[in-house]
Scaffold this motif. Sequence first.
Motif, PDB file in Angstrom:
ATOM      1  N   GLY A 151       0.762  -1.283   0.320  1.00  0.00           N
ATOM      2  CA  GLY A 151      -0.115   0.006   0.134  1.00  0.00           C
ATOM      3  C   GLY A 151       0.517   1.039   0.033  1.00  0.00           C
ATOM      4  N   LEU A 152      -0.103   2.253   0.612  1.00  0.00           N
ATOM      5  CA  LEU A 152       0.918   3.310   0.372  1.00  0.00           C
ATOM      6  C   LEU A 152       2.670   3.641   0.757  1.00  0.00           C
ATOM      7  CD1 LEU A 152      -2.427   5.937   1.481  1.00  0.00           C
ATOM      8  CD2 LEU A 152      -1.653   5.059  -0.651  1.00  0.00           C
ATOM      9  N   GLY A 153       2.079   2.791   2.374  1.00  0.00           N
ATOM     10  CA  GLY A 153       3.790   2.831   2.963  1.00  0.00           C
ATOM     11  C   GLY A 153       4.766   2.195   1.612  1.00  0.00           C
ATOM     12  N   ALA A 162      -6.586   3.305  -3.621  1.00  0.00           N
ATOM     13  CA  ALA A 162      -6.340   1.986  -3.984  1.00  0.00           C
ATOM     14  C   ALA A 162      -5.453   1.367  -3.050  1.00  0.00           C
ATOM     15  CB  ALA A 162      -6.675   1.363  -5.407  1.00  0.00           C
ATOM     16  N   THR A 163      -5.964   0.424  -2.767  1.00  0.00           N
ATOM     17  CA  THR A 163      -5.310  -0.006  -1.337  1.00  0.00           C
ATOM     18  C   THR A 163      -6.022  -1.269  -0.515  1.00  0.00           C
ATOM     19  OG1 THR A 163      -5.007   0.970   0.778  1.00  0.00           O
ATOM     20  CG2 THR A 163      -3.899   1.608  -0.119  1.00  0.00           C
ATOM     21  N   ASN A 164      -5.112  -1.860   0.885  1.00  0.00           N
ATOM     22  CA  ASN A 164      -6.340  -3.495   0.825  1.00  0.00           C
ATOM     23  C   ASN A 164      -7.289  -1.826   2.248  1.00  0.00           C
ATOM     24  OD1 ASN A 164      -4.662  -5.549   0.301  1.00  0.00           O
ATOM     25  ND2 ASN A 164      -2.621  -4.993   2.162  1.00  0.00           N
ATOM     26  N   ASN A 165      -6.626  -1.179   2.616  1.00  0.00           N
ATOM     27  CA  ASN A 165      -7.411  -0.494   3.600  1.00  0.00           C
ATOM     28  C   ASN A 165      -9.380   0.339   2.629  1.00  0.00           C
ATOM     29  OD1 ASN A 165      -8.478   2.489   4.092  1.00  0.00           O
ATOM     30  ND2 ASN A 165      -7.217   2.196   5.424  1.00  0.00           N
ATOM     31  N   THR A 166      -8.837   0.117   1.145  1.00  0.00           N
ATOM     32  CA  THR A 166     -10.006   0.589   0.607  1.00  0.00           C
ATOM     33  C   THR A 166     -10.671  -0.130   0.031  1.00  0.00           C
ATOM     34  OG1 THR A 166      -8.848   1.557  -1.362  1.00  0.00           O
ATOM     35  CG2 THR A 166      -9.613   3.237   0.545  1.00  0.00           C
ATOM     36  N   GLY A 226     -10.717  12.197 -11.807  1.00  0.00           N
ATOM     37  CA  GLY A 226     -11.379  10.699 -12.568  1.00  0.00           C
ATOM     38  C   GLY A 226     -10.793  10.139 -12.210  1.00  0.00           C
ATOM     39  N   ARG A 227      -9.760  10.066 -11.095  1.00  0.00           N
ATOM     40  CA  ARG A 227      -9.521   8.560 -10.782  1.00  0.00           C
ATOM     41  C   ARG A 227      -9.041   7.826  -8.705  1.00  0.00           C
ATOM     42  NH1 ARG A 227      -4.228   8.375  -9.606  1.00  0.00           N
ATOM     43  NH2 ARG A 227      -2.846   9.728 -11.091  1.00  0.00           N
ATOM     44  N   TRP A 228      -9.367   6.776  -8.774  1.00  0.00           N
ATOM     45  CA  TRP A 228      -8.676   6.627  -7.537  1.00  0.00           C
ATOM     46  C   TRP A 228      -6.786   6.939  -7.854  1.00  0.00           C
ATOM     47  CZ3 TRP A 228     -11.241   3.576  -2.838  1.00  0.00           C
ATOM     48  CH2 TRP A 228     -12.394   4.017  -3.654  1.00  0.00           C
ATOM     49  N   GLY A 229      -6.562   7.033  -5.747  1.00  0.00           N
ATOM     50  CA  GLY A 229      -5.321   7.461  -6.444  1.00  0.00           C
ATOM     51  C   GLY A 229      -4.482   6.072  -6.270  1.00  0.00           C
ATOM     52  N   THR A 230      -2.919   6.077  -6.224  1.00  0.00           N
ATOM     53  CA  THR A 230      -2.367   4.772  -5.863  1.00  0.00           C
ATOM     54  C   THR A 230      -1.181   5.017  -5.242  1.00  0.00           C
ATOM     55  OG1 THR A 230      -0.487   5.617  -7.573  1.00  0.00           O
ATOM     56  CG2 THR A 230      -2.698   4.683  -8.676  1.00  0.00           C
ATOM     57  N   PRO A 231      -0.301   4.395  -4.657  1.00  0.00           N
ATOM     58  CA  PRO A 231       0.727   4.548  -3.437  1.00  0.00           C
ATOM     59  C   PRO A 231       1.783   5.212  -4.174  1.00  0.00           C
ATOM     60  CG  PRO A 231       0.525   1.839  -3.348  1.00  0.00           C
ATOM     61  CD  PRO A 231      -0.909   3.153  -4.443  1.00  0.00           C
TER      62      PRO A 231
END
Length: 252
Positions: free
Chosen positions: A20-22, A191-195, A215-220
């Motif tokens: 994810g983000l980390g 878009a990660t496990n959290n969401t 217009g899109r979800w964010g990424t790590p």
Amino acid sequence: MSNPFDLTNKVALVTGCDTGLGQGMALALAQAGCAISGVNVVEPADTVARMKAGGFRFLDIRANLATNEAIPDIIERTVAHYGRIDILVNNAGIIRRADALDFSERDWDDVLGVNLKTVFFLSQAVARQFLVQGGGGRIVNVASMLSFQGGIRVPSYTASKSGVAGLTRLMANEWAKHGITVNAVAPGYMATNNTAPLLADAERSKAILDRIPAGRWGTPEDVGGPVVFLCSPAATYVTGHILAVDGGWLTR
Ligand code: NAD
């Protein structure tokens, strides 16, 4: 002129970087020149592989951040291995979802423990290390849209992330005189496990997407650049700031 975003030979402690983000932030800091000390409750196999592939330095520390117990060991092992700490990224976090009318004390305590209590006491321990070393340091917390908004069905998460925003400002105020900056990134919907449960819910997922101007979800990867900026010489005079990385969600 030297590169104002260069972090060559800085040591960054990043919590929760197995995914994810980390993971995105740890890789971005490594690309900018940092040696990484990664604190994880699970084996960070994918991150280890990516660090190796990039030729980056990565110290694998296992600890459960649900309590403060492991904090002295985390500091000692990082300093023993790299000699110092320059950057702390408080990324590890959990979320529990239930209607506020049904929400349990367990789901309150667990979330506040990882997301707020440990964030404060790890920051305190790292700030003490910064003082021993001299020369200041950088702390980046991970806030949320729910540092600004109420959200629904996540009362302890909203409380924790609103708390993270306040704590970021308090620590910034107290430690600026020591050359320590304390900021936060506030990711939007990434878009990660959290969401994953939100993404799996077709109706909620569409409602969220419809409101994101980008217009899109964010990424790590999207949080990498902002974190490098906040940790870099370019941001020496930036402190107490909550930087939204949200594709425009909050401006809508
Ligand atoms: P994730 O669930 O993939 O990552 C959470 C990380 O925290 C993982 O590395 C996990 O192993 C670690 N962690 C959880 N409990 C731990 C514990 N007890 N001890 C040590 N590590 C623990 O989700 P993510 O979206 O990558 O979340 C990272 C951070 O970003 C969290 O603080 C989260 O609240 C925040 N955030 C996420 C979003 C989003 O949309 N995904 C938005 C805003 C903020």
